[in-house]
Write a protein that holds these residues in place. Structure first.
Motif, PDB file in Angstrom:
ATOM      1  N   SER A 118      -2.387   1.365  -4.468  1.00  0.00           N
ATOM      2  CA  SER A 118      -1.938   0.857  -5.632  1.00  0.00           C
ATOM      3  C   SER A 118      -0.989  -0.082  -5.464  1.00  0.00           C
ATOM      4  N   ALA A 119      -0.769  -1.051  -6.355  1.00  0.00           N
ATOM      5  CA  ALA A 119       0.425  -1.926  -6.333  1.00  0.00           C
ATOM      6  C   ALA A 119       1.332  -1.864  -7.864  1.00  0.00           C
ATOM      7  N   ASN A 120       1.043  -0.557  -8.123  1.00  0.00           N
ATOM      8  CA  ASN A 120       1.679  -0.264  -9.374  1.00  0.00           C
ATOM      9  C   ASN A 120       2.923   0.689  -9.129  1.00  0.00           C
ATOM     10  N   ASN A 121       3.754   0.539  -9.893  1.00  0.00           N
ATOM     11  CA  ASN A 121       5.200   1.108  -9.666  1.00  0.00           C
ATOM     12  C   ASN A 121       5.364   2.394 -10.624  1.00  0.00           C
ATOM     13  N   HIS A 122       4.474   2.577 -11.510  1.00  0.00           N
ATOM     14  CA  HIS A 122       4.821   3.727 -12.711  1.00  0.00           C
ATOM     15  C   HIS A 122       3.554   4.721 -12.266  1.00  0.00           C
ATOM     16  N   ILE A 123       3.618   5.131 -11.060  1.00  0.00           N
ATOM     17  CA  ILE A 123       2.686   6.237 -10.604  1.00  0.00           C
ATOM     18  C   ILE A 123       3.645   7.607 -10.081  1.00  0.00           C
ATOM     19  N   ASP A 124       2.793   8.530  -9.839  1.00  0.00           N
ATOM     20  CA  ASP A 124       3.371   9.673  -9.370  1.00  0.00           C
ATOM     21  C   ASP A 124       4.524   9.505  -8.377  1.00  0.00           C
ATOM     22  N   PRO A 125       5.758  10.058  -8.395  1.00  0.00           N
ATOM     23  CA  PRO A 125       6.782   9.542  -7.512  1.00  0.00           C
ATOM     24  C   PRO A 125       6.443  10.105  -5.922  1.00  0.00           C
ATOM     25  N   ASP A 126       5.820  11.160  -5.847  1.00  0.00           N
ATOM     26  CA  ASP A 126       5.063  12.025  -4.827  1.00  0.00           C
ATOM     27  C   ASP A 126       4.407  11.137  -3.940  1.00  0.00           C
ATOM     28  N   LYS A 150       6.507   9.142  -1.657  1.00  0.00           N
ATOM     29  CA  LYS A 150       7.152  10.046  -0.511  1.00  0.00           C
ATOM     30  C   LYS A 150       6.300   9.893   0.447  1.00  0.00           C
ATOM     31  N   MET A 151       4.926  10.331   0.260  1.00  0.00           N
ATOM     32  CA  MET A 151       3.958  10.577   1.053  1.00  0.00           C
ATOM     33  C   MET A 151       3.626   9.165   1.719  1.00  0.00           C
ATOM     34  N   THR A 152       3.454   8.214   0.962  1.00  0.00           N
ATOM     35  CA  THR A 152       2.952   6.864   1.560  1.00  0.00           C
ATOM     36  C   THR A 152       4.151   6.444   2.458  1.00  0.00           C
ATOM     37  N   GLU A 153       5.606   6.864   2.247  1.00  0.00           N
ATOM     38  CA  GLU A 153       6.596   6.430   2.989  1.00  0.00           C
ATOM     39  C   GLU A 153       6.516   7.103   4.222  1.00  0.00           C
ATOM     40  N   ALA A 154       6.103   8.578   4.343  1.00  0.00           N
ATOM     41  CA  ALA A 154       5.871   9.150   5.470  1.00  0.00           C
ATOM     42  C   ALA A 154       4.859   8.678   6.471  1.00  0.00           C
ATOM     43  N   GLY A 163      -2.152  -5.414   1.762  1.00  0.00           N
ATOM     44  CA  GLY A 163      -2.108  -6.582   0.852  1.00  0.00           C
ATOM     45  C   GLY A 163      -1.283  -7.554   0.804  1.00  0.00           C
ATOM     46  N   GLY A 164      -0.133  -6.919   1.131  1.00  0.00           N
ATOM     47  CA  GLY A 164       1.422  -7.676   1.359  1.00  0.00           C
ATOM     48  C   GLY A 164       2.140  -7.729  -0.057  1.00  0.00           C
ATOM     49  N   CYS A 165       1.831  -7.229  -1.015  1.00  0.00           N
ATOM     50  CA  CYS A 165       2.567  -7.417  -2.254  1.00  0.00           C
ATOM     51  C   CYS A 165       3.776  -6.449  -2.480  1.00  0.00           C
ATOM     52  N   ASN A 166       4.823  -6.975  -3.339  1.00  0.00           N
ATOM     53  CA  ASN A 166       5.896  -6.292  -3.329  1.00  0.00           C
ATOM     54  C   ASN A 166       5.992  -5.288  -4.322  1.00  0.00           C
ATOM     55  N   THR A 167       5.169  -4.666  -4.662  1.00  0.00           N
ATOM     56  CA  THR A 167       5.063  -3.580  -5.842  1.00  0.00           C
ATOM     57  C   THR A 167       4.522  -2.429  -5.179  1.00  0.00           C
ATOM     58  N   GLY A 168       4.773  -1.225  -5.819  1.00  0.00           N
ATOM     59  CA  GLY A 168       3.986  -0.121  -5.931  1.00  0.00           C
ATOM     60  C   GLY A 168       3.769   0.629  -4.499  1.00  0.00           C
ATOM     61  N   LEU A 169       2.871   1.177  -4.183  1.00  0.00           N
ATOM     62  CA  LEU A 169       2.705   1.734  -2.955  1.00  0.00           C
ATOM     63  C   LEU A 169       2.451   0.665  -1.720  1.00  0.00           C
ATOM     64  N   GLU A 215       4.280  -2.116  -1.552  1.00  0.00           N
ATOM     65  CA  GLU A 215       5.461  -2.355  -0.941  1.00  0.00           C
ATOM     66  C   GLU A 215       6.145  -1.100  -0.240  1.00  0.00           C
ATOM     67  N   CYS A 216       6.043  -0.055  -0.765  1.00  0.00           N
ATOM     68  CA  CYS A 216       6.411   1.428   0.139  1.00  0.00           C
ATOM     69  C   CYS A 216       6.036   1.431   1.399  1.00  0.00           C
ATOM     70  N   ILE A 217       4.619   1.168   1.565  1.00  0.00           N
ATOM     71  CA  ILE A 217       3.784   1.457   2.854  1.00  0.00           C
ATOM     72  C   ILE A 217       4.575   0.189   3.890  1.00  0.00           C
ATOM     73  N   GLY A 218       4.463  -1.042   3.336  1.00  0.00           N
ATOM     74  CA  GLY A 218       5.020  -2.268   4.114  1.00  0.00           C
ATOM     75  C   GLY A 218       6.519  -1.989   4.536  1.00  0.00           C
ATOM     76  N   LYS A 219       7.370  -1.536   3.778  1.00  0.00           N
ATOM     77  CA  LYS A 219       8.768  -1.296   4.038  1.00  0.00           C
ATOM     78  C   LYS A 219       8.922  -0.229   4.960  1.00  0.00           C
ATOM     79  N   ALA A 220       8.069   0.878   4.935  1.00  0.00           N
ATOM     80  CA  ALA A 220       8.206   1.994   5.867  1.00  0.00           C
ATOM     81  C   ALA A 220       7.834   1.858   7.147  1.00  0.00           C
ATOM     82  N   VAL A 221       6.607   0.965   7.335  1.00  0.00           N
ATOM     83  CA  VAL A 221       6.452   0.488   8.785  1.00  0.00           C
ATOM     84  C   VAL A 221       7.063  -0.251   9.415  1.00  0.00           C
TER      85      VAL A 221
END
Length: 178
Positions: free
Chosen positions: A8-16, A19-23, A38-44, A46-52
């Protein structure tokens, strides 16, 4: 290994889910794998890209020009592969990645999952899609796939192409067939 992640590139989803995407992202980076996404700066995304990226891994963003023009490209993309549209993006991601992880997502994620799976069923590749089943997110899809299998609508065993993995398996993701 190059690991594609659909999500998802949506920011308004379950916060958990974040956390799991970051892990998962940390695991990818710390283990020297490359993220293809996909390289987008929102949602999961952005989270996965930043964590990696922050865990020392490399990120490859396959980014449609409309995303670039809209200023929605993540700053955590190490290598950018521009593309014209979502069809191009899927083709490039299939070419680039060794395995595909599907995190929670919507219509776009479903499209990506089934494009990769359908391509495998007719022999374009032998790569797997992993439904990363955070908090049972994919349970209803798994039930549908099981029903389609039981009714004879899927040739062969879909488990050969689509595997389910629980986040608790993070200690050893990409186990077995990947």
């Amino acid at each position: 290994m190059k690991i594609a992640v659909f999500c998802s590139a949506n920011n308004h989803i379950d916060p958990d889910f974040f956390k799991m995407t970051e892990a998962l992202g940390r695991w990818i980076g710390e283990n020297g794998h490359t993220l293809v996404y996909g390289g987008c700066n929102t949602g999961l995304m952005e989270c996965i890209g930043k964590a990696v990226h922050e865990a020392g891994g490399r990120t490859i963003g396959v980014i449609p020009r409309i995303i670039e023009r809209g200023g929605r490209q993540s700053e955590y993309v190490d290598i950018e592969i521009p593309c014209e549209d979502l069809t191009d993006r899927k083709a490039i991601m299939m070419e680039q990645a060794d395995v595909f992880y599907a995190l929670p997502g919507g219509i776009g994620t479903l499209d990506e999952v089934f494009t990769v799976a359908a391509s495998a069923t007719i022999g374009y590749h032998k790569k797997q899609v992993v439904l990363y089943n955070m908090k049972g997110f994919w349970d209803s899809l798994i039930a549908l796939l099981d029903d389609l299998q039981q009714r004879g609508m899927i040739r062969g065993d879909y488990h050969d192409i689509i595997r389910v993995e629980e986040p608790s398996a993070l200690a050893a993701p990409l186990n077995s067939k990947a």
